[in-house]
Write an enzyme that holds these catalytic residues in place. Structure first.
Site, PDB file in Angstrom:
ATOM      1  N   ARG A  47     -23.390 -41.487  -5.391  1.00 13.48           N
ATOM      2  CA  ARG A  47     -22.997 -40.066  -5.001  1.00 13.48           C
ATOM      3  C   ARG A  47     -24.198 -38.930  -4.728  1.00 13.48           C
ATOM      4  NH1 ARG A  47     -19.186 -40.985  -9.177  1.00 13.48           N
ATOM      5  NH2 ARG A  47     -17.370 -41.657  -8.423  1.00 13.48           N
ATOM      6  N   LYS A  58     -28.559 -33.690   9.172  1.00 10.08           N
ATOM      7  CA  LYS A  58     -27.477 -34.347   9.655  1.00 10.08           C
ATOM      8  C   LYS A  58     -27.747 -35.811   9.514  1.00 10.08           C
ATOM      9  CE  LYS A  58     -25.576 -31.319  13.024  1.00 10.08           C
ATOM     10  NZ  LYS A  58     -25.091 -31.233  14.401  1.00 10.08           N
ATOM     11  N   GLU A 103     -35.481 -33.664  23.827  1.00  8.79           N
ATOM     12  CA  GLU A 103     -35.109 -32.819  22.671  1.00  8.79           C
ATOM     13  C   GLU A 103     -36.280 -31.641  22.490  1.00  8.79           C
ATOM     14  OE1 GLU A 103     -32.309 -32.919  21.349  1.00  8.79           O
ATOM     15  OE2 GLU A 103     -31.722 -35.067  20.674  1.00  8.79           O
ATOM     16  N   LYS A 163     -35.942 -25.127  14.996  1.00  4.23           N
ATOM     17  CA  LYS A 163     -34.769 -25.988  14.380  1.00  4.23           C
ATOM     18  C   LYS A 163     -34.861 -25.347  13.000  1.00  4.23           C
ATOM     19  CE  LYS A 163     -32.286 -29.859  13.555  1.00  4.23           C
ATOM     20  NZ  LYS A 163     -31.930 -31.321  13.774  1.00  4.23           N
ATOM     21  N   GLU A 197     -23.327 -25.948  10.398  1.00  6.28           N
ATOM     22  CA  GLU A 197     -22.627 -25.910  11.674  1.00  6.28           C
ATOM     23  C   GLU A 197     -21.312 -25.234  11.819  1.00  6.28           C
ATOM     24  OE1 GLU A 197     -23.889 -29.003  14.599  1.00  6.28           O
ATOM     25  OE2 GLU A 197     -22.164 -28.476  15.723  1.00  6.28           O
ATOM     26  N   ARG A 256     -25.372 -23.284  14.597  1.00  7.84           N
ATOM     27  CA  ARG A 256     -26.231 -24.714  14.917  1.00  7.84           C
ATOM     28  C   ARG A 256     -25.844 -25.497  15.966  1.00  7.84           C
ATOM     29  NH1 ARG A 256     -27.916 -28.680  10.138  1.00  7.84           N
ATOM     30  NH2 ARG A 256     -28.794 -30.447  11.522  1.00  7.84           N
ATOM     31  N   ASN A 271     -26.884 -28.540  20.132  1.00  8.54           N
ATOM     32  CA  ASN A 271     -26.375 -29.681  20.849  1.00  8.54           C
ATOM     33  C   ASN A 271     -26.183 -29.288  22.415  1.00  8.54           C
ATOM     34  OD1 ASN A 271     -25.602 -31.606  19.097  1.00  8.54           O
ATOM     35  ND2 ASN A 271     -24.130 -30.498  18.025  1.00  8.54           N
ATOM     36  N   HIS A 318     -25.823 -31.978  24.951  1.00 14.53           N
ATOM     37  CA  HIS A 318     -25.282 -33.554  23.944  1.00 14.53           C
ATOM     38  C   HIS A 318     -23.777 -33.692  24.087  1.00 14.53           C
ATOM     39  CE1 HIS A 318     -29.073 -32.524  22.050  1.00 14.53           C
ATOM     40  NE2 HIS A 318     -28.740 -33.580  20.902  1.00 14.53           N
ATOM     41  N   HIS A 360     -23.753 -37.534  24.764  1.00 15.97           N
ATOM     42  CA  HIS A 360     -22.829 -38.402  23.884  1.00 15.97           C
ATOM     43  C   HIS A 360     -22.000 -39.121  25.040  1.00 15.97           C
ATOM     44  CE1 HIS A 360     -23.908 -36.146  19.975  1.00 15.97           C
ATOM     45  NE2 HIS A 360     -24.933 -36.748  20.259  1.00 15.97           N
ATOM     46  N   HIS A 365     -31.025 -42.316  23.632  1.00 10.78           N
ATOM     47  CA  HIS A 365     -30.333 -40.821  22.988  1.00 10.78           C
ATOM     48  C   HIS A 365     -30.938 -39.742  23.869  1.00 10.78           C
ATOM     49  CE1 HIS A 365     -28.579 -37.593  20.940  1.00 10.78           C
ATOM     50  NE2 HIS A 365     -29.457 -37.049  20.558  1.00 10.78           N
TER      51      HIS A 365
HETATM   52  P1  NAD Z   1     -34.837 -44.845  17.510  1.00  3.91           P
HETATM   53  O1  NAD Z   1     -34.848 -44.581  16.146  1.00  3.91           O
HETATM   54  O2  NAD Z   1     -34.145 -46.047  17.946  1.00  3.91           O
HETATM   55  O3  NAD Z   1     -36.344 -45.340  17.905  1.00  3.91           O
HETATM   56  C1  NAD Z   1     -36.684 -45.430  19.301  1.00  3.91           C
HETATM   57  C2  NAD Z   1     -37.203 -46.679  19.127  1.00  3.91           C
HETATM   58  O4  NAD Z   1     -38.786 -46.713  18.918  1.00  3.91           O
HETATM   59  C3  NAD Z   1     -36.757 -47.903  18.498  1.00  3.91           C
HETATM   60  O5  NAD Z   1     -36.998 -49.287  19.024  1.00  3.91           O
HETATM   61  C4  NAD Z   1     -37.735 -47.822  17.355  1.00  3.91           C
HETATM   62  O6  NAD Z   1     -37.832 -49.127  16.451  1.00  3.91           O
HETATM   63  C5  NAD Z   1     -39.060 -47.589  17.903  1.00  3.91           C
HETATM   64  N1  NAD Z   1     -40.209 -47.016  17.132  1.00  3.91           N
HETATM   65  C6  NAD Z   1     -39.937 -45.847  16.297  1.00  3.91           C
HETATM   66  N2  NAD Z   1     -41.162 -45.610  15.855  1.00  3.91           N
HETATM   67  C7  NAD Z   1     -41.855 -46.230  16.421  1.00  3.91           C
HETATM   68  C8  NAD Z   1     -43.618 -46.185  16.498  1.00  3.91           C
HETATM   69  N3  NAD Z   1     -44.144 -45.389  15.814  1.00  3.91           N
HETATM   70  N4  NAD Z   1     -44.152 -47.073  17.380  1.00  3.91           N
HETATM   71  C9  NAD Z   1     -43.401 -48.125  17.948  1.00  3.91           C
HETATM   72  N5  NAD Z   1     -42.280 -48.038  17.930  1.00  3.91           N
HETATM   73  C10 NAD Z   1     -41.411 -47.194  17.300  1.00  3.91           C
HETATM   74  O7  NAD Z   1     -34.710 -43.600  18.502  1.00  3.91           O
HETATM   75  P2  NAD Z   1     -35.065 -42.215  18.364  1.00  3.91           P
HETATM   76  O8  NAD Z   1     -35.258 -41.427  19.630  1.00  3.91           O
HETATM   77  O9  NAD Z   1     -36.182 -41.857  17.280  1.00  3.91           O
HETATM   78  O10 NAD Z   1     -33.446 -41.489  17.606  1.00  3.91           O
HETATM   79  C11 NAD Z   1     -32.434 -41.230  18.111  1.00  3.91           C
HETATM   80  C12 NAD Z   1     -31.386 -41.329  17.337  1.00  3.91           C
HETATM   81  O11 NAD Z   1     -31.344 -39.982  16.544  1.00  3.91           O
HETATM   82  C13 NAD Z   1     -29.776 -41.200  17.630  1.00  3.91           C
HETATM   83  O12 NAD Z   1     -29.033 -42.225  16.927  1.00  3.91           O
HETATM   84  C14 NAD Z   1     -29.344 -39.792  17.588  1.00  3.91           C
HETATM   85  O13 NAD Z   1     -28.077 -39.701  17.330  1.00  3.91           O
HETATM   86  C15 NAD Z   1     -30.373 -39.423  16.441  1.00  3.91           C
HETATM   87  N6  NAD Z   1     -30.427 -37.917  16.295  1.00  3.91           N
HETATM   88  C16 NAD Z   1     -29.913 -37.248  15.055  1.00  3.91           C
HETATM   89  C17 NAD Z   1     -30.200 -36.136  14.935  1.00  3.91           C
HETATM   90  C18 NAD Z   1     -29.877 -35.315  13.728  1.00  3.91           C
HETATM   91  O14 NAD Z   1     -30.149 -34.079  13.711  1.00  3.91           O
HETATM   92  N7  NAD Z   1     -29.587 -35.986  12.649  1.00  3.91           N
HETATM   93  C19 NAD Z   1     -30.665 -35.372  16.003  1.00  3.91           C
HETATM   94  C20 NAD Z   1     -31.177 -35.758  17.309  1.00  3.91           C
HETATM   95  C21 NAD Z   1     -30.859 -37.166  17.311  1.00  3.91           C
HETATM   96  N1  GLY Z   2     -29.329 -32.259  16.670  1.00  2.40           N
HETATM   97  C1  GLY Z   2     -28.416 -31.250  16.422  1.00  2.40           C
HETATM   98  C2  GLY Z   2     -28.571 -30.674  15.130  1.00  2.40           C
HETATM   99  O1  GLY Z   2     -29.131 -30.934  14.124  1.00  2.40           O
HETATM  100  O2  GLY Z   2     -27.730 -29.875  14.649  1.00  2.40           O
END
Ligand code: NAD
Ligand code: GLY
Length: 373
Positions: A134, A156, A198, A240, A250, A254, A258, A261, A265, A278
């Site tokens: 938890r 998030k 982003e 942010k 949100e 917030r 998006n 998005h 999405h 993404h």
């Molecule tokens: P990812 O985590 O898939 O990373 C992209 C690629 O780069 C992967 O293949 C990873 O293994 C590789 N990689 C990572 N760091 C590396 C490095 N230093 N050197 C070489 N390769 C590396 O994708 P992302 O673009 O980082 O994140 C996308 C995700 O984030 C989505 O799932 C999206 O929904 C989520 N997201 C969440 C929020 C939030 O607020 N929580 C906001 C935006 C996006």
């Molecule tokens: N990336 C959208 C949020 O953090 O709210």
């Protein structure tokens, strides 16, 4: 949407820096700079005998040893688990790998989780930390540009469901975010561009001056100029932090984060997770959302084209896949902002401000037709 004024950008970009995110007893710092994967960056975090580094098969071989050495003074035992790499593995079976490791190692409720990787690893580690016993503490160590400017900040956490992106998750804040720019040296250019989507987002929704700065400095960012990257990451995190500090869960403001998005999405889930990055889907989604903003009369067409031109300059796609308007609309109806099946779009207007609103069905279809192939 009423909000406190956005603090101005800090001018200095030399040396390492930090941004504070003010959330009462859940407040924390975002450390930004070079050489941060060292013991000092982790001082003052919750103490525990065991720690678990959650990473993936791609990032683990590059950085687990460095992080393990940095954590050695802080934990008696540092474990690690490598998840499969890719958005298509942001799911229950991969999440369960984290729980299995924690249970096999008899991890207690003080165990600290460290998310080492991009947004996929960060979102999954955060969700695991929210659920295990938890709630256990976790620290974000983002290694992609996208995760350094967005996903690691704000709490998030989620996994995907085949029917909808990020639909299963929790709000759960990390203890600290450590953005080591050195890790970006191994990041493929395609992933850097996805992160820039982003970064660009923050201009239209909150800071028109930042949009102008991005236009003036895009060549430097594409060439990975360190000072330019520092400024872009810091300003993105400041914006942010300003948004999340006012609306953590949100209930209103917030949602502006998006921008792009809702369409994005739909592209990601409509194509199958992992087909479009993404950031690529968000970039294309912003082109559509900017056009929608213009059609609604919130910005002029020139402003919409200006946003599109900057996205296009990075090399990100500006035309979405032809899923058909019906399919786009069906997918957008499961977006988290939708209410009673009514789609809410984040729209810009005037430049540097954003809000959410519905749009006439015919207008949405015209936007989809104009920006898909
Ligand atoms: P990812 O985590 O898939 O990373 C992209 C690629 O780069 C992967 O293949 C990873 O293994 C590789 N990689 C990572 N760091 C590396 C490095 N230093 N050197 C070489 N390769 C590396 O994708 P992302 O673009 O980082 O994140 C996308 C995700 O984030 C989505 O799932 C999206 O929904 C989520 N997201 C969440 C929020 C939030 O607020 N929580 C906001 C935006 C996006
Ligand atoms: N990336 C959208 C949020 O953090 O709210």
């Amino acid at each position: 949407m009423a909000s406190t004024p956005l603090p101005p950008a800090s001018s200095s970009v030399s040396g390492n820096t930090q941004v504070h995110i003010d959330l009462g007893d859940r407040s924390y710092d975002i450390l930004i700079g070079g050489g941060l994967l060292q013991a000092a960056s982790f001082a003052g975090l919750p103490k525990s005998s065991k720690a678990l580094i959650v990473t993936n098969t791609r990032v683990g071989p590059l950085y687990t040893a460095r992080l393990r050495a940095a954590l050695a003074p802080h934990h008696k035992t540092v474990l690690d688990v490598e998840l499969p790499d890719g958005e298509q593995y942001k799911d229950w079976p991969a999440l369960n790998q984290i729980f299995t490791k924690l249970l096999e190692e008899a991890a207690d409720r003080k165990t600290v989780l460290y998310a080492l990787g991009g947004g996929v690893v960060g979102d999954m580690t955060g969700f695991a930390a929210a659920c295990y016993m938890r709630g256990v503490p976790f620290v974000q160590v983002p290694t992609t540009l996208l995760s350094q400017v967005d996903s690691s900040v704000g709490g998030k956490t989620a996994i995907n469901h085949p029917a909808g992106k990020n639909m299963i998750g929790a709000f759960y804040q990390p203890q600290r975010v450590i953005c080591d720019l050195d890790t970006l040296d191994t990041l493929p250019q395609k992933e850097l561009l996805a992160g820039l989507a982003e970064v660009i987002k923050y201009g239209p929704i909150a800071d028109a001056d930042f949009l102008s700065w991005l236009e003036a400095n895009m060549d430097k960012l594409l060439a990975r100029d360190r000072a330019a990257l520092m400024h872009a990451i810091k300003r993105s995190c400041e914006i942010k932090a300003w948004v999340v500090g006012q609306d953590e869960k949100e209930s209103g403001l917030r949602a502006i984060l998006n921008f792009g998005h809702t369409f994005g999405h739909a592209i990601e889930s409509g194509m199958g997770y992992g087909e479009w990055l993404h950031g690529e889907a968000v970039g294309c989604g912003m082109v559509m959302a900017a056009d929608l903003s213009a059609r609604l009369g919130l910005i002029d067409e020139a402003t919409s084209l200006r946003i599109k031109a900057l996205i296009e300059r990075t090399g990100l796609p500006v035309k979405g896949p032809d899923l058909g308007a019906d399919r786009y609309i069906e997918l957008m109806q499961v977006d988290k902002k939708a209410e009673g099946g009514e789609i809410k779009f984040v729209v810009v207007g005037p430049l540097g401000q954003a809000s959410t609103r519905t749009a006439p069905d015919a207008m949405v279809r015209d936007v989809i037709a104009a920006h898909t192939r």
